[in-house]
Design a protein around this motif. Structure first.
Motif, PDB file in Angstrom:
ATOM      1  N   MET A   1       0.592  -1.274  -0.166  1.00 23.87           N
ATOM      2  CA  MET A   1      -0.134  -0.016  -0.272  1.00 23.87           C
ATOM      3  C   MET A   1       0.798   1.048  -0.062  1.00 23.87           C
ATOM      4  O   MET A   1       0.687   2.035  -0.544  1.00 23.87           O
ATOM      5  CB  MET A   1      -1.098  -0.305   1.560  1.00 23.87           C
ATOM      6  CG  MET A   1      -2.209  -0.073   0.889  1.00 23.87           C
ATOM      7  SD  MET A   1      -3.266   0.195   2.203  1.00 23.87           S
ATOM      8  CE  MET A   1      -2.732   1.332   3.751  1.00 23.87           C
ATOM      9  N   LYS A  18      -6.579  -3.171  -2.769  1.00 21.40           N
ATOM     10  CA  LYS A  18      -8.449  -3.445  -3.273  1.00 21.40           C
ATOM     11  C   LYS A  18      -9.004  -3.659  -1.445  1.00 21.40           C
ATOM     12  O   LYS A  18      -8.462  -3.231  -0.800  1.00 21.40           O
ATOM     13  CB  LYS A  18      -8.186  -5.045  -2.984  1.00 21.40           C
ATOM     14  CG  LYS A  18      -7.787  -5.309  -4.181  1.00 21.40           C
ATOM     15  CD  LYS A  18      -8.389  -4.954  -5.561  1.00 21.40           C
ATOM     16  CE  LYS A  18      -7.754  -4.509  -6.735  1.00 21.40           C
ATOM     17  NZ  LYS A  18      -8.329  -4.660  -7.999  1.00 21.40           N
ATOM     18  N   SER A  57      -9.159   4.735   5.053  1.00 17.33           N
ATOM     19  CA  SER A  57      -7.184   4.259   5.324  1.00 17.33           C
ATOM     20  C   SER A  57      -6.900   5.156   4.167  1.00 17.33           C
ATOM     21  O   SER A  57      -5.187   4.907   4.027  1.00 17.33           O
ATOM     22  CB  SER A  57      -7.241   2.926   5.348  1.00 17.33           C
ATOM     23  OG  SER A  57      -7.193   2.199   4.462  1.00 17.33           O
ATOM     24  N   PHE A  58      -7.613   4.807   3.625  1.00 19.23           N
ATOM     25  CA  PHE A  58      -6.499   5.570   1.813  1.00 19.23           C
ATOM     26  C   PHE A  58      -6.659   7.184   1.073  1.00 19.23           C
ATOM     27  O   PHE A  58      -6.156   7.264   0.300  1.00 19.23           O
ATOM     28  CB  PHE A  58      -7.146   4.468   0.405  1.00 19.23           C
ATOM     29  CG  PHE A  58      -7.018   3.483   0.415  1.00 19.23           C
ATOM     30  CD1 PHE A  58      -5.970   2.694   0.075  1.00 19.23           C
ATOM     31  CD2 PHE A  58      -7.635   2.323   0.786  1.00 19.23           C
ATOM     32  CE1 PHE A  58      -5.094   1.606   0.163  1.00 19.23           C
ATOM     33  CE2 PHE A  58      -7.735   0.856   0.818  1.00 19.23           C
ATOM     34  CZ  PHE A  58      -6.354   1.211   0.088  1.00 19.23           C
TER      35      PHE A  58
END
Lengths: 355, 409
Positions: free
Chosen positions: A25, A107, A121-122
C-alpha cells in the motif's frame, strides 16, 4: 457478474492481502499524484471542479477534489481508466480486473461488503460506486467522515446502460466532455453492431452457460446480462426462449428443449470443466445441436459481460463469432480467438453422430 | 521445597528438567486465574477495558492514543455541554477554580494528551465507526453469552445455545426473505426488523409446539428446535434458489456476521433491549441453580419451572434476536463462553451469568480486533473469526479437561 469474479478471487484474497496487501500500500500511495500535479502532460482531461450533482440516490453532492478516488465497482474503475482518470484512482474493489493497472491497485474489499475504515485508510477525496455498493450503513459512515460518495445507476436491462453510466461518472468528476466523447463513440459502435447483426442471414439459438466446475452450471434466461448481449448480437437466447428467468441450474431436459445451435461460455468457466471435451460431458449437452457439432464459443469473462466501456467492442466481436457468414474483423481478436472453437463435426472428438 | 525442586532440576535428566520448567511456567501463567477465582470481577473488568482501548486504537486507519483521547473528550464535552442546565453549572461560583486549574494544566504533558490534533477522518473513524461497532460487539457478546448460560441452565444441556431454540435460523430466514424479495419499505431498518421478527416467531413456534396442557418438556423442546431449524434451513435454501448472484453474496456475508457498518441508533436499540434482558435473566440466577438439581426438585423448592422456562426463552430470543438482527449470525460465543466460565469458576449462576456477560463482551471485542486488523484494509467476517479461533480452542480445552479431570465437568 461481479459476484462470480470475486468468488474466484476470494480463494486467493486472504493469502494475497496477507502477503502483499499492507506493505504494497505505502509505495502505491506515494506514487499517486496530488491535486496540484499537471494532468495535461499525461493526456488526462483537466477536471472542472468543484461540481455539484444529484446522484442516483437523489442526494446533492459537491465534489471539490478528485485527486484520490476510491472506486468500488469494476465497470466504473474501467471507465475511470478509459476517461484518463486512472492515475487518480488510489484503490478499487476486487471486481476491478481490467485494465491491468486497475487490477494491480490495492483493494478495499468487495462492492457489496465494504468496510468504512478500509476505504478511509486510503484518504480518498471521493468514493464512487454503483447502486449495488453497500452496505448502506457503511456508505453513511464514509459520508460522515466528510468524504463525498457518488452512486451512479443505469438501466440493467439495456445494452446502452454503460453509456448512461459513463455520462454520470463524467458529470460527477468534472470531466463531462471526455465522458461525452467516450459515450458517443460507444453509442456509435453499438449502432454499428445493430446494423451488422441485422444484416446477418442466420439467427442461431445460443445458450449461455455459466459454469464454475461441476458444482455450478447455470443456464441464462431473461433478465440476465448474457441475454442482453446475445440478443444485441442478433441471436436467440435459447434459455429465454424456453421460458427461463434469471440463471437456472442446468438440467439435461432443459438443455435438450433449449436446443442451442451454439454454446456460449466464459473462458474460465470452460477451463473449470476441462475445456470443450469436459463441457460435452455435462449431461444433455451432447444431445443438443451445438453439442453434436461441437460449436462452443468462449469469451473472456469481463470482456463479454463486463458492461463497461468495452461493451461496443465485445458485442461486435460476439456478433461476428455467432454469425460465421458475416464478414469483418474482430476488434479484440485476442479475446475471441484463443478459445473459440467453431468446430466441424469431423474435427470435434465428441461429436461423431452415428447416423 | 524450593531446595528439593532445585535439586531435581540439577540432578535429573534433561527431559524431566524441561517438564519441571513447563510446570512452573504453567503455574505462573495460570496464577492470575487461580488468584482471581474467588473474586473474578477485577480481572474480567480489566480485560474488558484493555480490549476496549486496543479496539479503539487499532485498525486500518492509524490513530495515536492521545488522538483517541482527544477525540473522545471532544465529543463527550459536546454531549455534556448540550445537556440542559449546563449553563447553570458553568456559572456556579466554584467553577472559576476549575478554569484556573485548567490554565495551570496548559502546557503540561497531560494537557497535550487531551488537545492532540486529529483530522476529521480520524475523528470519524474513532467516533462514528470504531466506537459504535465496539459497543455493539460488547453488547452482542454479553447478550449471546448470558443467553447461552441461561439456556444451558433451563435445558440442563451443555449443547444449548440461542441457535438451538431457533433464534439464529429464524433471524436468517427473516434476513433472507427481506433480501431475496428485495423488500425495502423501511430502508436500512428493513432487514433488521425482518430478522428480529423471524427470530422471535421461530422461537415462539418451538415453544408452542412443545407446550402441552400448560407444560413443556425439555426433550420435546430440544427436538422441536432441531426439527424446526431443519425446516427453516430448507426454507432458506428454497428462497436462495430464487436469489440472484448478488443477493446470494449478501446472504453469505450476513450469515458470517459483521460488526462493520454499526450506527449509533442501532447501538441504542440493542443496548436498551439487552439491558432489560440481562436484568430479567439476572433475577433467575437462584432458580437456575435449583434447576441443576432436577426439575422436580426445583419445583419442590419453590421454583415455578414452567414460568422460568418460558420467560427465559422469550428473553433470550428477544435479546439475541435484536443483536443478531444487526450483526448477522455470530457463532460459538453463546455456546463456549458459559463453558469457559464454568470451568474457571464453577456452575453457580450467581457468578456464571455476570462473568459470562463480561467474558462474552471481551472475547467478542478481541475477535473484532482480529477481524479488522489481520487483512487490513479488508475485513474478515467476525463470525469466521469467532468460530475459527473459538472452535479449536474449545477442542483443546475439552481434551485438557478430560486429561486432568477425567471428563467434562
Amino acid at each position: 457478474m461481479h459476484a462470480r469474479i470475486s468468488r474466484r478471487c476470494g480463494a486467493f484474497l486472504l493469502a494475497l492481502t496477507l502477503v502483499f496487501g499492507t506493505p504494497a500500500m505505502a509505495p502505491v500511495l506515494a506514487q499517486t499524484p496530488d491535486a496540484a500535479s499537471p494532468a495535461a502532460s499525461t493526456g488526462a482531461p483537466t477536471p472542472q471542479l468543484p461540481v455539484t450533482i444529484t446522484d442516483a440516490t437523489g442526494a446533492e453532492i459537491t465534489i471539490t477534489d478528485i485527486s484520490r478516488i476510491v472506486s468500488v465497482n469494476g465497470d466504473i474503475t474501467e471507465t475511470l481508466f478509459a476517461l484518463g482518470l486512472g492515475q487518480y484512482v488510489v484503490a478499487d474493489d476486487i471486481s476491478a480486473l481490467y485494465p491491468p493497472e486497475a487490477a494491480a491497485l490495492p483493494k478495499v474489499g468487495y462492492a457489496r461488503d465494504l468496510n468504512a475504515e478500509g476505504i478511509l485508510s486510503f484518504n480518498p477525496t471521493v468514493v464512487i460506486g454503483d447502486d449495488g455498493a453497500g452496505p448502506a450503513e457503511v456508505l453513511d459512515q464514509v459520508r460522515a467522515a466528510g468524504v463525498p460518495v457518488v452512486i451512479v445507476s443505469s438501466d440493467p436491462n439495456s445494452i446502452y446502460g454503460p453509456v448512461d453510466e459513463i455520462r454520470q461518472i463524467g458529470e460527477a468528476l468534472g470531466v463531462p466532455e471526455a465522458a461525452e466523447t467516450l459515450a458517443t463513440s460507444i453509442e456509435a459502435q453499438l449502432q454499428e453492431v445493430e446494423t451488422l447483426a441485422a444484416s446477418a442471414e442466420s439467427q442461431p439459438r445460443v445458450a449461455f452457460l455459466y459454469i464454475r466446475g461441476a458444482g455450478t452450471q447455470l443456464l441464462a434466461g431473461t433478465n440476465t446480462s448474457a441475454d442482453l448481449v446475445i440478443t444485441a448480437a442478433g441471436a436467440i437466447n435459447a434459455g429465454a426462449d424456453i421460458g427461463l428467468d434469471g440463471y437456472a441450474p442446468i438440467t439435461p431436459e432443459a438443455l435438450v428443449t433449449a436446443a442451442p445451435d451454439i454454446i456460449l461460455v466464459m473462458q474460465d468457466g470452460l477451463a473449470s470443466v476441462g475445456g470443450v471435451d469436459g463441457l460435452l460431458q455435462i449431461p444433455g449437452i451432447a444431445q443438443t445441436p451445438a453439442g453434436e457439432s461441437g460449436t462452443v464459443v468462449a469469451f473472456e469473462d469481463l470482456y463479454l459481460l463486463g458492461f463497461g466501456p468495452r461493451i461496443g467492442e465485445s458485442v461486435h466481436d460476439l456478433t461476428l463469432a455467432l454469425h460465421p457468414e458475416l464478414e469483418g474483423e474482430p476488434i479484440n481478436p485476442q479475446w475471441q480467438g484463443t478459445d473459440v472453437e467453431i468446430a466441424t463435426p469431423e474435427a470435434s472428438p465428441a461429436a461423431s453422430p452415428a447416423a | 521445597m524450593v531446595k528439593s525442586s532445585t535439586d531435581t532440576l540439577l540432578t535429573t535428566d534433561p527431559r524431566s528438567r524441561v517438564r519441571t520448567m513447563c510446570a512452573r511456567l504453567r503455574a505462573i501463567w495460570t496464577l492470575p486465574l487461580t488468584i482471581s477465582a474467588s473474586t473474578p470481577y477485577p480481572l474480567l473488568v480489566i480485560a474488558l477495558i484493555v480490549s476496549l482501548l486496543l479496539n479503539l486504537g487499532m485498525g486500518a486507519v492509524s490513530v495515536a492514543p492521545d488522538q483517541v483521547i482527544t477525540i473522545l473528550g471532544t465529543h463527550l464535552r459536546a454531549i455534556v455541554t448540550d445537556l440542559p442546565g449546563w449553563g447553570v453549572v458553568v456559572d456556579l461560583p466554584g467553577t472559576g477554580m476549575a478554569r484556573s486549574l485548567a490554565r495551570a494544566f496548559a502546557g503540561t504533558d497531560l494537557y497535550a494528551w487531551i488537545t492532540a490534533d486529529a483530522t476529521r477522518q480520524q475523528d470519524a473513524v474513532v467516533w462514528t465507526i470504531r466506537l459504535p461497532r465496539l459497543l455493539m460487539g460488547c453488547i452482542a457478546g454479553a447478550g449471546l453469552a448470558v443467553s447461552g448460560a441461561a439456556l444451558q441452565g433451563i435445558f440442563r444441556n451443555p449443547l444449548a445455545d440461542p441457535g438451538l431454540i431457533g433464534v439464529s435460523s429464524g433471524a436468517a430466514l427473516g434476513a433472507v426473505v427481506a433480501t431475496v424479495l428485495s423488500i425495502g419499505i423501511w430502508g436500512i431498518w428493513t432487514l433488521p426488523i425482518f430478522a428480529f421478527v423471524g427470530a422471535i416467531s421461530v422461537t415462539a413456534t418451538v415453544y408452542l409446539i412443545a407446550r402441552h396442557e400448560g407444560k413443556t418438556e425439555v426433550v420435546t423442546l430440544l427436538l422441536a428446535g432441531v426439527a424446526l431449524n431443519a425446516v427453516i434451513g430448507a426454507g432458506v435454501g428454497l428462497l436462495i434458489t430464487y436469489a440472484n448472484d448478488q443477493q446470494i453474496r449478501s446472504i453469505t456475508f450476513w450469515t458470517m456476521g459483521s460488526l462493520g457498518g454499526t450506527l449509533w441508533e442501532q447501538v441504542g436499540i440493542v443496548f436498551v433491549v439487552t439491558t432489560i434482558g440481562l436484568a430479567i435473566i439476572g433475577r433467575f440466577a437462584m432458580p437456575l441453580n435449583l434447576l441443576v438439581l432436577g426439575e422436580r426438585e426445583a419445583r419442590h423448592l419453590g421454583v415455578r419451572v414452567e414460568r422460568t422456562r418460558g420467560l427465559i426463552m422469550f428473553t433470550t430470543a428477544a435479546m439475541t434476536g435484536a443483536s443478531v438482527a444487526f450483526t448477522g449470525s455470530i457463532g460459538f460465543v453463546g455456546l463456549v463462553v458459559p463453558h469457559l466460565v464454568r470451568l474457571w469458576l464453577g456452575p453457580d449462576h450467581r457468578r456464571l451469568l455476570p462473568c459470562s456477560a463480561l467474558l462474552g463482551a471481551t472475547l467478542m471485542l478481541l475477535a473484532d480486533l482480529v477481524s479488522r486488523t489481520v487483512v487490513a484494509p479488508l475485513e474478515l467476517p467476525i463470525g469466521v473469526v469467532t468460530s475459527f479461533i473459538g472452535g479449536p480452542f474449545f477442542i483443546w480445552l475439552l481434551l485438557k479437561t478430560r486429561r486432568q479431570q477425567g471428563g467434562w465437568a
